[in-house]
Write a protein that holds these residues in place. Sequence first.
Motif, PDB file in Angstrom:
ATOM      1  N   ALA A 115      11.265  58.816  39.846  1.00 50.46           N
ATOM      2  CA  ALA A 115      11.831  57.621  40.463  1.00 50.46           C
ATOM      3  C   ALA A 115      12.172  56.612  39.373  1.00 50.46           C
ATOM      4  O   ALA A 115      11.420  56.443  38.413  1.00 50.46           O
ATOM      5  CB  ALA A 115      10.831  57.002  41.437  1.00 50.46           C
ATOM      6  N   THR A 116      13.312  55.944  39.539  1.00 50.89           N
ATOM      7  CA  THR A 116      13.716  54.893  38.619  1.00 50.89           C
ATOM      8  C   THR A 116      13.164  53.571  39.141  1.00 50.89           C
ATOM      9  O   THR A 116      13.332  53.246  40.325  1.00 50.89           O
ATOM     10  CB  THR A 116      15.253  54.817  38.521  1.00 50.89           C
ATOM     11  OG1 THR A 116      15.727  56.081  38.055  1.00 50.89           O
ATOM     12  CG2 THR A 116      15.691  53.723  37.570  1.00 50.89           C
ATOM     13  N   VAL A 117      12.477  52.844  38.271  1.00 55.56           N
ATOM     14  CA  VAL A 117      11.862  51.577  38.655  1.00 55.56           C
ATOM     15  C   VAL A 117      12.211  50.494  37.639  1.00 55.56           C
ATOM     16  O   VAL A 117      12.542  50.786  36.492  1.00 55.56           O
ATOM     17  CB  VAL A 117      10.317  51.704  38.766  1.00 55.56           C
ATOM     18  CG1 VAL A 117       9.926  52.707  39.836  1.00 55.56           C
ATOM     19  CG2 VAL A 117       9.694  52.074  37.428  1.00 55.56           C
ATOM     20  N   ASN A 118      12.102  49.254  38.082  1.00 56.45           N
ATOM     21  CA  ASN A 118      12.209  48.124  37.179  1.00 56.45           C
ATOM     22  C   ASN A 118      10.878  48.015  36.443  1.00 56.45           C
ATOM     23  O   ASN A 118       9.823  47.871  37.080  1.00 56.45           O
ATOM     24  CB  ASN A 118      12.509  46.845  37.979  1.00 56.45           C
ATOM     25  CG  ASN A 118      12.539  45.620  37.105  1.00 56.45           C
ATOM     26  OD1 ASN A 118      11.485  45.112  36.719  1.00 56.45           O
ATOM     27  ND2 ASN A 118      13.734  45.150  36.797  1.00 56.45           N
ATOM     28  N   THR A 119      10.915  48.100  35.133  1.00 54.33           N
ATOM     29  CA  THR A 119       9.686  48.153  34.329  1.00 54.33           C
ATOM     30  C   THR A 119       8.813  46.932  34.555  1.00 54.33           C
ATOM     31  O   THR A 119       7.597  47.061  34.786  1.00 54.33           O
ATOM     32  CB  THR A 119      10.028  48.285  32.833  1.00 54.33           C
ATOM     33  OG1 THR A 119      10.840  49.445  32.660  1.00 54.33           O
ATOM     34  CG2 THR A 119       8.776  48.408  31.984  1.00 54.33           C
ATOM     35  N   ARG A 120       9.400  45.751  34.504  1.00 58.67           N
ATOM     36  CA  ARG A 120       8.627  44.508  34.658  1.00 58.67           C
ATOM     37  C   ARG A 120       7.946  44.457  36.021  1.00 58.67           C
ATOM     38  O   ARG A 120       6.755  44.175  36.123  1.00 58.67           O
ATOM     39  CB  ARG A 120       9.553  43.307  34.455  1.00 58.67           C
ATOM     40  CG  ARG A 120       8.847  41.962  34.495  1.00 58.67           C
ATOM     41  CD  ARG A 120       9.815  40.791  34.281  1.00 58.67           C
ATOM     42  NE  ARG A 120      11.064  40.890  35.026  1.00 58.67           N
ATOM     43  CZ  ARG A 120      11.203  40.629  36.325  1.00 58.67           C
ATOM     44  NH1 ARG A 120      10.161  40.265  37.045  1.00 58.67           N
ATOM     45  NH2 ARG A 120      12.376  40.730  36.905  1.00 58.67           N
ATOM     46  N   ARG A 121       8.680  44.749  37.081  1.00 63.51           N
ATOM     47  CA  ARG A 121       8.090  44.717  38.427  1.00 63.51           C
ATOM     48  C   ARG A 121       7.016  45.788  38.593  1.00 63.51           C
ATOM     49  O   ARG A 121       5.985  45.563  39.224  1.00 63.51           O
ATOM     50  CB  ARG A 121       9.175  44.874  39.485  1.00 63.51           C
ATOM     51  CG  ARG A 121      10.002  43.619  39.678  1.00 63.51           C
ATOM     52  CD  ARG A 121      10.800  43.650  40.973  1.00 63.51           C
ATOM     53  NE  ARG A 121      11.717  44.763  41.060  1.00 63.51           N
ATOM     54  CZ  ARG A 121      13.018  44.707  40.813  1.00 63.51           C
ATOM     55  NH1 ARG A 121      13.574  43.570  40.447  1.00 63.51           N
ATOM     56  NH2 ARG A 121      13.769  45.778  40.938  1.00 63.51           N
ATOM     57  N   ALA A 124       3.920  44.647  36.784  1.00 59.36           N
ATOM     58  CA  ALA A 124       3.326  43.521  37.518  1.00 59.36           C
ATOM     59  C   ALA A 124       2.586  44.020  38.757  1.00 59.36           C
ATOM     60  O   ALA A 124       1.503  43.516  39.082  1.00 59.36           O
ATOM     61  CB  ALA A 124       4.408  42.511  37.901  1.00 59.36           C
ATOM     62  N   SER A 125       3.139  44.999  39.443  1.00 52.46           N
ATOM     63  CA  SER A 125       2.459  45.529  40.637  1.00 52.46           C
ATOM     64  C   SER A 125       1.176  46.246  40.263  1.00 52.46           C
ATOM     65  O   SER A 125       0.182  46.184  40.999  1.00 52.46           O
ATOM     66  CB  SER A 125       3.387  46.449  41.429  1.00 52.46           C
ATOM     67  OG  SER A 125       3.621  47.645  40.746  1.00 52.46           O
ATOM     68  N   MET A 126       1.165  46.913  39.106  1.00 50.16           N
ATOM     69  CA  MET A 126      -0.076  47.548  38.636  1.00 50.16           C
ATOM     70  C   MET A 126      -1.131  46.494  38.324  1.00 50.16           C
ATOM     71  O   MET A 126      -2.301  46.657  38.685  1.00 50.16           O
ATOM     72  CB  MET A 126       0.197  48.386  37.382  1.00 50.16           C
ATOM     73  CG  MET A 126       0.858  49.688  37.667  1.00 50.16           C
ATOM     74  SD  MET A 126       1.179  50.706  36.203  1.00 50.16           S
ATOM     75  CE  MET A 126      -0.040  50.233  35.039  1.00 50.16           C
ATOM     76  N   GLU A 127      -0.737  45.425  37.680  1.00 50.18           N
ATOM     77  CA  GLU A 127      -1.670  44.352  37.335  1.00 50.18           C
ATOM     78  C   GLU A 127      -2.212  43.696  38.603  1.00 50.18           C
ATOM     79  O   GLU A 127      -3.405  43.403  38.709  1.00 50.18           O
ATOM     80  CB  GLU A 127      -0.998  43.319  36.436  1.00 50.18           C
ATOM     81  CG  GLU A 127      -1.926  42.291  35.860  1.00 50.18           C
ATOM     82  CD  GLU A 127      -3.045  42.909  35.029  1.00 50.18           C
ATOM     83  OE1 GLU A 127      -4.177  42.388  35.098  1.00 50.18           O
ATOM     84  OE2 GLU A 127      -2.807  43.899  34.315  1.00 50.18           O
ATOM     85  N   ARG A 130      -4.833  45.869  40.150  1.00 53.78           N
ATOM     86  CA  ARG A 130      -6.106  45.797  39.420  1.00 53.78           C
ATOM     87  C   ARG A 130      -6.893  44.546  39.800  1.00 53.78           C
ATOM     88  O   ARG A 130      -8.105  44.602  39.931  1.00 53.78           O
ATOM     89  CB  ARG A 130      -5.855  45.788  37.912  1.00 53.78           C
ATOM     90  CG  ARG A 130      -5.585  47.113  37.341  1.00 53.78           C
ATOM     91  CD  ARG A 130      -5.621  47.053  35.814  1.00 53.78           C
ATOM     92  NE  ARG A 130      -4.884  48.175  35.295  1.00 53.78           N
ATOM     93  CZ  ARG A 130      -3.865  48.097  34.484  1.00 53.78           C
ATOM     94  NH1 ARG A 130      -3.436  46.942  34.057  1.00 53.78           N
ATOM     95  NH2 ARG A 130      -3.262  49.175  34.081  1.00 53.78           N
ATOM     96  N   SER A 131      -6.202  43.441  39.933  1.00 58.02           N
ATOM     97  CA  SER A 131      -6.899  42.186  40.226  1.00 58.02           C
ATOM     98  C   SER A 131      -7.374  42.140  41.687  1.00 58.02           C
ATOM     99  O   SER A 131      -8.279  41.386  42.006  1.00 58.02           O
ATOM    100  CB  SER A 131      -6.024  40.991  39.902  1.00 58.02           C
ATOM    101  OG  SER A 131      -4.864  40.971  40.714  1.00 58.02           O
ATOM    102  N   ASP A 132      -6.754  42.934  42.579  1.00 56.74           N
ATOM    103  CA  ASP A 132      -7.194  42.992  43.965  1.00 56.74           C
ATOM    104  C   ASP A 132      -8.455  43.839  44.135  1.00 56.74           C
ATOM    105  O   ASP A 132      -9.169  43.683  45.101  1.00 56.74           O
ATOM    106  CB  ASP A 132      -6.099  43.595  44.857  1.00 56.74           C
ATOM    107  CG  ASP A 132      -4.942  42.650  45.063  1.00 56.74           C
ATOM    108  OD1 ASP A 132      -5.106  41.446  44.802  1.00 56.74           O
ATOM    109  OD2 ASP A 132      -3.861  43.119  45.476  1.00 56.74           O
ATOM    110  N   GLY A 133      -8.686  44.743  43.173  1.00 60.68           N
ATOM    111  CA  GLY A 133      -9.768  45.706  43.297  1.00 60.68           C
ATOM    112  C   GLY A 133     -11.034  45.176  42.844  1.00 60.68           C
ATOM    113  O   GLY A 133     -12.121  45.392  43.158  1.00 60.68           O
TER     114      GLY A 133
END
Length: 133
Positions: A115-121, A124-127, A130-133
């Motif tokens: 899948a092609t994704v926007n790197t910044r987004r 950011a979603s990974m970060e 992590r902070s939700d967990g």
Amino acid sequence: MVRASSTEVKGRDVRVVAAGDCATQWGNDGLEVLSTPAILGYTEQLCAEVLAPRLDEGEMTVGVRATLHHKAAVPVGAKAVYHVAAEEVGRKTLFTFSVRDEAGVVVCEGTHLRATVNTRRFLASMEAARSDG
């Protein structure tokens, strides 16, 4: 957005099986042959490399699915030839792949979806996860 193409996208790589590629690294003691995880890793890398020139700035591809059938062994020191091909490039690109030994015997074959994704987004979603967990 990734530039679509109606032409087939292909890649090829030849790799010599090293000790770090072997099944012994994955708990199969004594099996000094190319492992399934190494095949998948090299296949993903090759697929990402052939897509890279078609991406817009700030985009990357990520692997989202793989199916494979590992049929034969390749020993340390022998060559494995990787072939990948995608018929159509888009937001999701499906590759077929094969790995052959030096004699041309099919060692592994399957499919890989990227899948092609926007790197910044994406980062950011990974970060945020992590902070939700």
